[in-house]
Design an enzyme around this catalytic site. Sequence first.
Site, PDB file in Angstrom:
ATOM      1  N   THR A   2      18.196  30.045   2.288  1.00 54.28           N
ATOM      2  CA  THR A   2      17.841  30.127   3.710  1.00 54.28           C
ATOM      3  C   THR A   2      18.647  31.166   4.469  1.00 54.28           C
ATOM      4  O   THR A   2      18.280  31.526   5.595  1.00 54.28           O
ATOM      5  CB  THR A   2      18.070  28.768   4.382  1.00 54.28           C
ATOM      6  OG1 THR A   2      19.480  28.467   4.378  1.00 54.28           O
ATOM      7  CG2 THR A   2      17.315  27.669   3.655  1.00 54.28           C
ATOM      8  N   ASP A  40      30.507  42.364  -2.282  1.00 55.66           N
ATOM      9  CA  ASP A  40      30.943  41.050  -1.817  1.00 55.66           C
ATOM     10  C   ASP A  40      32.446  41.101  -1.562  1.00 55.66           C
ATOM     11  O   ASP A  40      33.245  41.207  -2.490  1.00 55.66           O
ATOM     12  CB  ASP A  40      30.618  39.979  -2.870  1.00 55.66           C
ATOM     13  CG  ASP A  40      30.900  38.573  -2.358  1.00 55.66           C
ATOM     14  OD1 ASP A  40      32.069  38.287  -2.044  1.00 55.66           O
ATOM     15  OD2 ASP A  40      29.966  37.764  -2.312  1.00 55.66           O
TER      16      ASP A  40
END
Length: 216
Positions: free
Chosen positions: A115, A207
Amino acid sequence: MSGEQTPPAPVVVLDHPLVQHKLTRLRQATTSTAGFRRLTREISLLMAYEATRDLKLEAVEIETPLERMEGHLLSGKKLCLVSILRAGNGILDGMLDLLPAARVGHIGLFRDHATLEPVEYYMKLPDDIGERVCIVVDPMLATGHSAAAAIDRLKGAGARHVVFVCLLAAPEGVAFLSRAHPDVKIITCAIDRGLDDHGYIRPGLGDAGDRLFGTK
């Protein structure tokens, strides 16, 4: 006047040559974990100068070795540095080098990869957070959802003056956070092109958490 909207707080992009040099080194895929950690710490010191620009001062009388004079010290309760775990700790460490007396809070959030929404798993803040300037640190402002959620929690705990500091931002994240919290100044070293389909900043630097802690 009722109905007036709060104008958005400024977005400050640090274009200092030292910041841009170190940021470019951070972006390089060949930069080692140790190098990435060291560069993040160094940039954090430079970002802390901008983040503390508006702190209030009070006049004090002091004695130098030669005579008395009026100097200036920070006024009242000062700062709380709030790290969005885990990658925020890379910036937190550098800022504490410059601001060792600051209180520290932590908010644990992870991004649901399906999501892209933030999920909170931890929060610990000083009791007097409403009396301090809160500097929230996280290397990346991507979608803006995690930053906005963290600041929601801070304001819910009583914080009244919040600044958000990151290494990199995407236009989407800046827009989202500015809508959610128009009173919060955003300080970043660069605003990149945008987000990819997975919510990562492009060109970005990968990241940040993995590169800081060697978990990639």
